[in-house]
Design a protein around this motif. Structure first.
Motif: not given
Length: 194
Positions: A90-118
Motif C-alpha cells: 500500500e502507498a500513501k502520502i503524508i503531507p508536511n504543514e505546507d501541503l496540508k495547509k494548501a489542501s485545507i485552504d483550497i479544498i476545505g479539508v485535508n484530503v490526505f486524512v484516511e477515511g474521508r467519505d466525500r
C-alpha cells in the motif's frame, strides 16, 4: 571435547544470526524511487469514475478531479521477496504543514486524512518486470467536475494549480502487509527515517 562442541555451536548460531539478519535486511530493503510525476487530472483511465444517484434515482457516472502521483520504482532486494507485492503493498502520502495547509485552504479539508467519505483515495500498482522496475500511483479526490448531491464541486483549475505546486511537500510511505517498509521525501525522492 565439551569446549569444542560449545565453540562449534556458538559459531553456528552466530553464522545463522548473520544469515537471518542479512536475508531480513534484504527483504526489508524496499524500493528506490526513480521518478515522480504529479498532476491534477479528471482522466477516468487514471482515477476512475464514481457512480452517484441523480435527483430521479438513476445511477450516473460522475468524473472526479484528483491530485495524482505516479512513482516509477525499482525493487532493491532479491526478486523472491517481492513476488506478491501487487496484492500486498500500500502507498500513501503524508503531507508536511505546507501541503496540508494548501489542501485545507483550497479544498476545505485535508484530503490526505484516511477515511474521508466525500473525497476518495485510490492506489494502483503496475506489475514489476524482470528488471524489478514498476509503477505505483496514488491519488486523492478533490471534488467532482459536475454538480451532484454527494461530492462537492472541485475548485477552479487556477486554484488547483496552487495545490499542485505544493504537492511534493510531503512523504511517500510504502507498507507491506500493514508493516511500513519505506519512507521517501517527495522532493528529493531519497529514503528518510520515520
Amino acid at each position: 571435547m565439551k569446549k569444542f562442541m560449545v565453540g562449534t555451536l556458538s559459531a553456528f548460531l552466530a553464522i545463522s544470526l548473520v544469515a537471518c539478519s542479512n536475508s531480513a535486511s534484504k527483504e526489508e530493503s524496499g524500493y528506490s524511487i526513480q521518478k515522480v510525476k504529479v498532476k491534477i487530472t479528471d482522466d477516468p483511465a487514471l482515477i476512475g469514475e464514481i457512480g452517484i444517484e441523480d435527483s430521479k434515482g438513476k445511477m450516473v457516472d460522475v468524473k472526479p478531479k484528483a491530485l495524482y502521483y505516479e512513482f516509477k520504482m525499482k525493487q532493491q532486494g532479491e526478486h523472491k521477496f517481492y513476488q506478491n507485492d501487487k496484492d500486498e503493498i500500500e502507498a500513501k502520502i503524508i503531507p508536511n504543514e505546507d501541503l496540508k495547509k494548501a489542501s485545507i485552504d483550497i479544498i476545505g479539508v485535508n484530503v490526505f486524512v484516511e477515511g474521508r467519505d466525500r473525497f476518495g483515495k485510490g492506489m494502483g500498482i503496475e506489475e514489476f518486470d524482470y528488471m524489478k522496475n514498476g509503477k505505483v500511483d496514488v491519488h486523492y479526490g478533490l471534488g467532482a467536475t459536475v454538480k451532484n448531491k454527494e461530492i462537492p464541486m472541485a475548485p477552479s483549475d487556477q486554484k488547483l494549480k496552487k495545490l499542485q505546486k505544493a504537492a511534493r511537500h510531503g512523504t511517500l510511505v510504502i507498507t507491506r502487509n500493514n508493516k511500513e517498509i519505506g519512507r521517501y521525501d517527495l522532493e528529493t525522492l531519497e529514503s528518510v527515517k520515520k
